[in-house]
Design an enzyme around this catalytic site. Structure first.
Site, PDB file in Angstrom:
ATOM      1  N   ASN A 109      93.211 -47.739 -23.393  1.00 30.07           N
ATOM      2  CA  ASN A 109      93.662 -47.099 -24.619  1.00 30.07           C
ATOM      3  C   ASN A 109      92.817 -45.918 -25.082  1.00 30.07           C
ATOM      4  OD1 ASN A 109      95.966 -48.601 -24.913  1.00 30.07           O
ATOM      5  ND2 ASN A 109      94.948 -50.255 -26.033  1.00 30.07           N
ATOM      6  N   ASN A 132      97.140 -54.266 -25.520  1.00 35.35           N
ATOM      7  CA  ASN A 132      97.185 -54.413 -26.972  1.00 35.35           C
ATOM      8  C   ASN A 132      98.346 -53.718 -27.663  1.00 35.35           C
ATOM      9  OD1 ASN A 132      95.117 -56.255 -27.418  1.00 35.35           O
ATOM     10  ND2 ASN A 132      93.589 -54.680 -26.965  1.00 35.35           N
ATOM     11  N   THR A 241      86.241 -56.848 -21.343  1.00 35.82           N
ATOM     12  CA  THR A 241      87.290 -56.233 -22.167  1.00 35.82           C
ATOM     13  C   THR A 241      88.649 -56.552 -21.547  1.00 35.82           C
ATOM     14  OG1 THR A 241      87.390 -54.197 -20.891  1.00 35.82           O
ATOM     15  CG2 THR A 241      85.796 -54.263 -22.700  1.00 35.82           C
ATOM     16  N   TRP A 263      87.820 -44.658 -20.762  1.00 31.25           N
ATOM     17  CA  TRP A 263      86.792 -43.665 -21.062  1.00 31.25           C
ATOM     18  C   TRP A 263      86.127 -44.053 -22.379  1.00 31.25           C
ATOM     19  CZ3 TRP A 263      84.594 -40.095 -18.075  1.00 31.25           C
ATOM     20  CH2 TRP A 263      83.748 -39.167 -18.681  1.00 31.25           C
ATOM     21  N   TYR A 276      88.636 -42.746 -29.795  1.00 29.05           N
ATOM     22  CA  TYR A 276      88.426 -44.080 -29.225  1.00 29.05           C
ATOM     23  C   TYR A 276      89.742 -44.642 -28.668  1.00 29.05           C
ATOM     24  CZ  TYR A 276      87.211 -49.001 -28.832  1.00 29.05           C
ATOM     25  OH  TYR A 276      87.024 -50.265 -28.356  1.00 29.05           O
ATOM     26  N   HIS A 293      81.791 -56.323 -26.610  1.00 26.68           N
ATOM     27  CA  HIS A 293      82.038 -55.683 -25.328  1.00 26.68           C
ATOM     28  C   HIS A 293      80.890 -54.765 -24.910  1.00 26.68           C
ATOM     29  CE1 HIS A 293      85.918 -57.325 -25.434  1.00 26.68           C
ATOM     30  NE2 HIS A 293      86.501 -56.420 -26.184  1.00 26.68           N
TER      31      HIS A 293
HETATM   32  N1  CTP Z   1      89.141 -48.588 -23.092  1.00 32.33           N
HETATM   33  C1  CTP Z   1      88.243 -47.641 -22.595  1.00 32.33           C
HETATM   34  N2  CTP Z   1      87.778 -46.661 -23.418  1.00 32.33           N
HETATM   35  C2  CTP Z   1      88.158 -46.597 -24.709  1.00 32.33           C
HETATM   36  C3  CTP Z   1      89.063 -47.560 -25.233  1.00 32.33           C
HETATM   37  C4  CTP Z   1      89.539 -48.548 -24.391  1.00 32.33           C
HETATM   38  O1  CTP Z   1      87.858 -47.699 -21.439  1.00 32.33           O
HETATM   39  N3  CTP Z   1      87.710 -45.604 -25.471  1.00 32.33           N
HETATM   40  C5  CTP Z   1      89.689 -49.607 -22.168  1.00 32.33           C
HETATM   41  C6  CTP Z   1      88.934 -50.934 -22.232  1.00 32.33           C
HETATM   42  O2  CTP Z   1      88.878 -51.495 -20.942  1.00 32.33           O
HETATM   43  C7  CTP Z   1      89.809 -51.772 -23.135  1.00 32.33           C
HETATM   44  C8  CTP Z   1      91.210 -51.260 -22.820  1.00 32.33           C
HETATM   45  O3  CTP Z   1      91.028 -49.871 -22.551  1.00 32.33           O
HETATM   46  O4  CTP Z   1      89.725 -53.136 -22.889  1.00 32.33           O
HETATM   47  C9  CTP Z   1      92.193 -51.457 -23.949  1.00 32.33           C
HETATM   48  O5  CTP Z   1      91.688 -50.901 -25.138  1.00 32.33           O
HETATM   49  P1  CTP Z   1      91.549 -51.761 -26.484  1.00 32.33           P
HETATM   50  O6  CTP Z   1      92.884 -52.134 -26.914  1.00 32.33           O
HETATM   51  O7  CTP Z   1      90.685 -51.029 -27.427  1.00 32.33           O
HETATM   52  O8  CTP Z   1      90.718 -52.986 -25.876  1.00 32.33           O
HETATM   53  P2  CTP Z   1      90.043 -54.366 -26.171  1.00 32.33           P
HETATM   54  O9  CTP Z   1      89.065 -54.641 -25.086  1.00 32.33           O
HETATM   55  O10 CTP Z   1      91.062 -55.383 -26.347  1.00 32.33           O
HETATM   56  O11 CTP Z   1      89.258 -54.216 -27.477  1.00 32.33           O
HETATM   57  P3  CTP Z   1      89.144 -55.282 -28.598  1.00 32.33           P
HETATM   58  O12 CTP Z   1      88.533 -56.494 -27.975  1.00 32.33           O
HETATM   59  O13 CTP Z   1      88.245 -54.617 -29.551  1.00 32.33           O
HETATM   60  O14 CTP Z   1      90.518 -55.529 -29.133  1.00 32.33           O
END
Ligand code: CTP
Length: 319
Positions: A109, A132, A241, A263, A276, A293
């Site tokens: 994301n 998500n 993650t 990223w 983000y 994470h």
């Molecule tokens: N991701 C990334 N860089 C970012 C945002 C996300 O590499 N700036 C990747 C991560 O591997 C992340 C995935 O995209 O797990 C999905 O993003 P997000 O929905 O933010 O991930 P979650 O890991 O589920 O975060 P959270 O536990 O906070 O919900």
């Protein structure tokens, strides 16, 4: 196409602050990525020693009954009862049973996707995983439209759908679920106690509105198994993650794995700001303070695998 040029940007790595540490020495634009089938198969075999994506992707109906008590994976002292709704939505067989795809896209994301033009390339893969419940329609040119599996941490209901406080938000979630059109909705329902009601609300909506999704609820051992695999490979992640979980699962049923939207840095390789998330205003501090994470560490591991040809990481524009 952008098939050969994976990580765009200047050939001299422009790194200023420490948060960008792991993008140092990134390969220049002339680096030609080649799939390393031998390594991919070796990784699949190694991961199979820790978990089996076919099984661990979801708890099955036959293994639980309504009223059963489950201890949350991260809050061992807290329990939940398997509700009738949850029971009804458990799959009878693994949604990935016997599946094998030529290519898979895992779409993270990160805001790095904005202005990437990767939508068409993403949609061309055989199996497309998103995280998500990230929105697609408004961003189709950059992220594509198709989804075969989408994850939903219960916290998404709070963060992106205002805990369904009124009809407008319920409608918004309903619309998003309707758009999933038969794909797999993967809900980590047994991880943390905080998600209890949110999972129940979603289950209820799906049943009440007969939403066409195939629900899946990851096994209780999945997270520890994934962590175990990476620890064995000296990647000391606290809690994997969603993105890393998806890659780890995908090794089982995808021959070639392509990652987009990974990223976890506030600046790109040319020092331009990166959001983000591509779709909301969540900030970077969020990862370091509130979240368990270790995304930059994960990214470093994924980047190494990219350089070895086990996966392809796209962090620039698509051709
Ligand atoms: N991701 C990334 N860089 C970012 C945002 C996300 O590499 N700036 C990747 C991560 O591997 C992340 C995935 O995209 O797990 C999905 O993003 P997000 O929905 O933010 O991930 P979650 O890991 O589920 O975060 P959270 O536990 O906070 O919900």
């Amino acid at each position: 196409t952008g098939a050969d040029v994976v990580i765009n940007g200047s050939s001299s790595p422009a790194v200023v602050d420490r948060s960008n540490e792991s993008i140092k020495h990134i390969k220049p634009a002339s680096f030609r990525w080649r799939h390393n089938q031998t390594l991919s198969l070796k990784i699949r075999k190694q991961i199979l020693k820790f978990l089996d994506a076919e099984k661990d992707i979801s708890v099955l109906k036959g293994t639980l009954k309504p009223g059963d008590i489950i201890h949350y994976v991260f809050d061992r002292d807290s329990t939940m009862n398997v509700s009738q709704n949850l029971y009804e939505l458990l799959p009878r067989t693994s949604p990935l049973k016997g599946k094998n795809f030529r290519t898979c896209a895992i779409v993270g994301n990160s805001g790095i996707l904005l202005n990437s033009g990767c939508g068409r390339e993403i949609d061309a893969h055989s199996f497309i995983i998103r995280c998500n419940l990230a929105p697609v329609q408004e961003y189709a040119w950059d992220v594509g439209m198709k989804t075969d599996l989408v994850t939903m941490n219960p916290s998404v209901i709070q963060r992106a759908f205002e805990d369904l406080v009124n009809e407008t938000w319920r409608e918004k979630l309903l619309q998003r679920l309707h758009n999933l059109n038969g794909s797999i909705l993967w809900i980590p329902a047994f991880m943390a106690k905080g998600g209890k009601e949110r999972v129940e609300w979603v289950n209820e909506l799906i049943l009440k509105h007969r939403i066409n999704v195939r629900t899946a609820y990851p096994s209780l051992r999945l997270l520890h198994a994934v962590r175990g695999y990476w620890l064995t490979n000296k990647v000391h992640i606290k809690r994997p993650t969603t993105g890393l979980l998806m890659y780890t699962l995908a090794t089982r049923f995808c021959n070639r794995i392509y990652l987009y939207g990974f990223w976890p840095f506030p600046r790109d390789q040319n020092q331009n700001p990166v959001k983000y998330h591509y779709y909301d205003s969540l900030k970077y501090g969020y990862t370091s303070q509130a979240s368990p994470h270790t995304m930059p560490l994960e990214f470093k591991a994924l980047k190494t695998l990219h350089q070895q040809g086990a996966l392809k990481l796209t962090v620039g524009v698509c051709g």
